[in-house]
Design a protein around this motif. Structure first.
Motif, PDB file in Angstrom:
ATOM      1  N   UNK A  49      30.198 -35.044  23.640  1.00 26.00           N
ATOM      2  CA  UNK A  49      31.169 -36.391  23.790  1.00 26.00           C
ATOM      3  C   UNK A  49      31.022 -37.311  22.957  1.00 26.00           C
ATOM      4  N   UNK A  50      31.876 -38.088  22.455  1.00 28.10           N
ATOM      5  CA  UNK A  50      31.701 -39.047  21.274  1.00 28.10           C
ATOM      6  C   UNK A  50      31.776 -40.455  21.906  1.00 28.10           C
ATOM      7  N   UNK A  51      30.773 -41.401  21.393  1.00 30.30           N
ATOM      8  CA  UNK A  51      30.725 -42.991  21.949  1.00 30.30           C
ATOM      9  C   UNK A  51      30.519 -43.642  20.738  1.00 30.30           C
ATOM     10  N   UNK A  52      31.281 -44.293  20.180  1.00 28.94           N
ATOM     11  CA  UNK A  52      31.207 -45.158  18.731  1.00 28.94           C
ATOM     12  C   UNK A  52      30.566 -46.475  19.374  1.00 28.94           C
ATOM     13  N   UNK A  53      29.267 -46.547  19.612  1.00 27.22           N
ATOM     14  CA  UNK A  53      28.455 -47.361  19.952  1.00 27.22           C
ATOM     15  C   UNK A  53      27.000 -47.412  19.698  1.00 27.22           C
ATOM     16  N   UNK A  54      26.128 -48.529  19.561  1.00 24.17           N
ATOM     17  CA  UNK A  54      24.739 -48.381  19.185  1.00 24.17           C
ATOM     18  C   UNK A  54      23.759 -47.835  20.195  1.00 24.17           C
ATOM     19  N   UNK A  55      24.144 -48.008  21.383  1.00 23.26           N
ATOM     20  CA  UNK A  55      23.257 -47.410  22.432  1.00 23.26           C
ATOM     21  C   UNK A  55      23.844 -46.045  23.211  1.00 23.26           C
ATOM     22  N   UNK A  56      22.973 -45.407  23.660  1.00 28.52           N
ATOM     23  CA  UNK A  56      23.486 -43.971  24.040  1.00 28.52           C
ATOM     24  C   UNK A  56      23.440 -44.627  25.694  1.00 28.52           C
ATOM     25  N   UNK A  57      24.764 -44.187  26.399  1.00 31.26           N
ATOM     26  CA  UNK A  57      25.097 -44.624  27.797  1.00 31.26           C
ATOM     27  C   UNK A  57      24.381 -43.560  28.408  1.00 31.26           C
ATOM     28  N   UNK A  88      41.225 -42.162  17.542  1.00 33.95           N
ATOM     29  CA  UNK A  88      40.466 -41.159  17.184  1.00 33.95           C
ATOM     30  C   UNK A  88      41.202 -39.830  17.327  1.00 33.95           C
ATOM     31  N   UNK A  89      41.631 -39.527  18.667  1.00 38.58           N
ATOM     32  CA  UNK A  89      42.328 -38.390  18.953  1.00 38.58           C
ATOM     33  C   UNK A  89      43.596 -38.381  18.141  1.00 38.58           C
ATOM     34  N   UNK A  90      44.181 -39.407  18.224  1.00 38.56           N
ATOM     35  CA  UNK A  90      45.766 -39.454  17.166  1.00 38.56           C
ATOM     36  C   UNK A  90      45.359 -38.765  15.487  1.00 38.56           C
ATOM     37  N   UNK A  91      44.265 -39.327  15.176  1.00 30.90           N
ATOM     38  CA  UNK A  91      43.862 -39.044  13.716  1.00 30.90           C
ATOM     39  C   UNK A  91      43.326 -37.527  13.908  1.00 30.90           C
ATOM     40  N   UNK A  92      42.577 -37.417  14.594  1.00 34.44           N
ATOM     41  CA  UNK A  92      41.967 -35.839  14.682  1.00 34.44           C
ATOM     42  C   UNK A  92      43.415 -34.894  14.806  1.00 34.44           C
ATOM     43  N   UNK A  93      44.193 -34.907  15.542  1.00 38.82           N
ATOM     44  CA  UNK A  93      45.372 -34.183  15.837  1.00 38.82           C
ATOM     45  C   UNK A  93      46.460 -34.346  14.538  1.00 38.82           C
ATOM     46  N   UNK A  94      46.425 -35.326  14.022  1.00 37.77           N
ATOM     47  CA  UNK A  94      47.217 -35.539  12.656  1.00 37.77           C
ATOM     48  C   UNK A  94      46.676 -34.831  11.703  1.00 37.77           C
ATOM     49  N   UNK A  95      45.266 -34.636  11.620  1.00 35.73           N
ATOM     50  CA  UNK A  95      44.583 -33.738  10.744  1.00 35.73           C
ATOM     51  C   UNK A  95      44.105 -32.278  11.094  1.00 35.73           C
ATOM     52  N   UNK A  96      45.129 -31.686  11.989  1.00 37.78           N
ATOM     53  CA  UNK A  96      45.036 -30.332  12.463  1.00 37.78           C
ATOM     54  C   UNK A  96      43.825 -29.884  13.452  1.00 37.78           C
ATOM     55  N   UNK A  97      43.123 -30.938  14.185  1.00 37.64           N
ATOM     56  CA  UNK A  97      42.054 -30.543  14.886  1.00 37.64           C
ATOM     57  C   UNK A  97      42.801 -31.226  16.376  1.00 37.64           C
ATOM     58  N   UNK A  98      42.783 -30.250  17.347  1.00 30.82           N
ATOM     59  CA  UNK A  98      43.267 -30.765  18.905  1.00 30.82           C
ATOM     60  C   UNK A  98      41.964 -31.093  19.651  1.00 30.82           C
ATOM     61  N   UNK A 131      39.702 -38.006  26.067  1.00 32.72           N
ATOM     62  CA  UNK A 131      38.450 -38.684  26.080  1.00 32.72           C
ATOM     63  C   UNK A 131      37.593 -38.668  24.996  1.00 32.72           C
ATOM     64  N   UNK A 132      37.866 -37.705  23.728  1.00 33.26           N
ATOM     65  CA  UNK A 132      36.876 -37.919  22.485  1.00 33.26           C
ATOM     66  C   UNK A 132      35.916 -36.705  22.581  1.00 33.26           C
ATOM     67  N   UNK A 133      36.240 -35.697  23.452  1.00 33.59           N
ATOM     68  CA  UNK A 133      35.006 -34.662  23.694  1.00 33.59           C
ATOM     69  C   UNK A 133      35.330 -33.591  22.680  1.00 33.59           C
TER      70      UNK A 133
END
Length: 455
Positions: free
Chosen positions: A381-389, A405-415, A419-421
């Protein structure tokens, strides 16, 4: 064909992978990726709009929806999914953890094809369900009896009902952010789809003092504590072992049952995540990948509790379900456990996933981009922040950045899902790991600085 193969076609939007100055703010960045996504997927858009005529919101499974419109998939094989516009993606969504074995594992497919020759729905007890149950019992130290159902949601509902009947009490203690099915959705505690809302008490995950306060106030009325050992849908929050151990002792002290929802976390070891941490519940719920790719749910636990669900018990709790022992699900699930979900493959999956986790962290650290990766093993699971939740209240990554993040990854061939997991399957290949890491590099280079506002 993949999106990356189509970048030179006439009339295409400028692809997100091309070198150009990064957008200066999050709104412009999302607008750019959305334009690329929309221009690349006209058929999915058209099908989504048509689906609204017969499906509420064009959708049957809410967790698969994302704006501006979800992809429509036409087929899947091994570690790939193909959408309605012909794009092939490396699948790191993997059906929200259900496709642990990929989309066409040869051993499971062969078992299903052989099973089809003998019929699809027996309407009677059969050897396949007995063999499947024996295998589950063999693997899980806490399980003596197994009851099959059709989903993890149904398993959690049955677990709660059984706990209430066994204790004669009416309350269930759960956790904010917990997800145990659409009608036990504590990500949205006030949802009118949730059942028995008046009978649920919610504490904060990994904050034992909030549990103890509820127990002091209402412990004599608590039938069960229901918990995911690692919160999945909420963001991959790993329960501290001391936290789960204390839940175990609290249940023993007040005479309640401890229920582990291992619908997702059972993938981490042959005996479930409970065998990793050495904390064992009274009841365990299973689902998703355990069906080998078909609909599945199961409730397991000690015989003294589970036997009440069986005919002939003096205090029998009536329970049935037309497809609970569907022969094809039993065949697929048993084949998956015996031939695919074996120690060697589980070890390899966890090891390779941990290498991926390290690689992503290293790439972010090199660029000074704050990144925390939650969950365990093959769920990242990805969290773009300094502290681990530690729980939902600690998440700072805004929804708009997850969309980017999701749209970029899909646009680059990664589904991946919104939620960014990254959900890694046993079918994902080394080439796909490399493609994911390279796409992640491009994302960080282009948009990493946009995290400055919420570091």
């Amino acid at each position: 064909m993949s999106i990356l193969m189509r970048l030179g076609e006439p009339g295409q939007m400028e692809p997100s992978t091309m070198q150009r100055p990064a957008e200066t703010n999050i709104d412009d960045a999302v607008a750019h990726e959305q334009r690329v996504y929309e221009s690349s997927n006209p058929t999915s858009r058209r099908k989504f709009e048509a689906a609204k005529e017969v499906l509420p919101g064009g959708n049957t499974r809410g967790s698969l929806y994302f704006d501006p419109f979800p992809l429509f998939f036409q087929s899947a094989r091994s570690s790939k999914v193909i959408d309605a516009d012909g794009h092939e993606y490396s699948d790191f969504g993997n059906d929200l953890t259900a496709a642990l074995f990929g989309h066409s594992n040869e051993a499971i497919v062969a078992a299903l094809k052989a099973g089809l020759d003998n019929g699809m729905s027996y309407g009677g007890t059969h050897d396949h369900e007995v063999a499947f149950a024996r295998e589950i019992r063999h693997r899980f130290r806490s399980i003596e009896r197994v009851r099959f159902l059709t989903s993890g949601t149904e398993a959690n509902l049955a677990a709660i009902r059984l706990a209430k009947a066994e204790t004669g009490r009416g309350l269930v203690l759960g956790f904010f952010g917990g997800y145990h099915g659409n009608v036990l959705n504590w990500l949205e505690p006030k949802s009118e789809m949730n059942v028995d809302r008046a009978d649920v008490r919610l504490a904060r995950f990994n904050h034992i003092e909030t549990v103890e306060q509820i127990v002091r106030d209402e412990g004599k009325d608590i039938a069960a504590i229901l918990v995911e050992p690692i919160m999945g849908s909420a963001g991959g929050f790993v329960a501290e072992t001391t936290f789960l151990s204390r839940l175990r002792s609290i249940c023993d002290e007040i005479g309640a049952l401890l229920i582990f929802d291992e619908v997702q976390t059972a993938r981490f070891a042959l005996g479930g995540y409970q065998s990793v941490i050495g904390v064992y519940p009274n009841l365990t719920t299973l689902g998703k990948f355990f069906g080998g790719g078909l609909n599945f749910g199961a409730l397991g636990g000690a015989a003294r509790h589970m036997d009440r669900l069986g005919p002939g018990h003096a205090r029998m709790l009536s329970h049935g379900g037309t497809f609970s022992n569907n022969v094809l699900t039993m065949i697929a699930g048993h084949a998956a456990l015996k031939k695919v979900f074996v120690q060697e493959n589980v070890d390899r999956l966890n090891s390779r996933s941990n290498e991926l986790r390290s690689a992503l962290l290293r790439r972010a650290n090199t660029r000074g981009v704050p990144l925390q990766l939650g969950s365990f093993g093959s769920l990242i699971s990805t969290h773009f922040q300094a502290e681990m939740p530690r729980g939902p209240e600690d998440v700072k990554t805004p929804a708009i950045f997850r969309k980017l993040f999701q749209l970029f990854m899909i646009n680059n061939g990664i589904f991946i899902t919104r939620r960014g997991q990254f959900t890694v399957s046993m079918a994902n290949t080394e080439d796909e790991f490399s493609a994911l890491e390279n796409a992640f590099d491009r994302f960080l280079d282009r948009y990493g600085e946009l995290t400055d506002d919420y570091r």
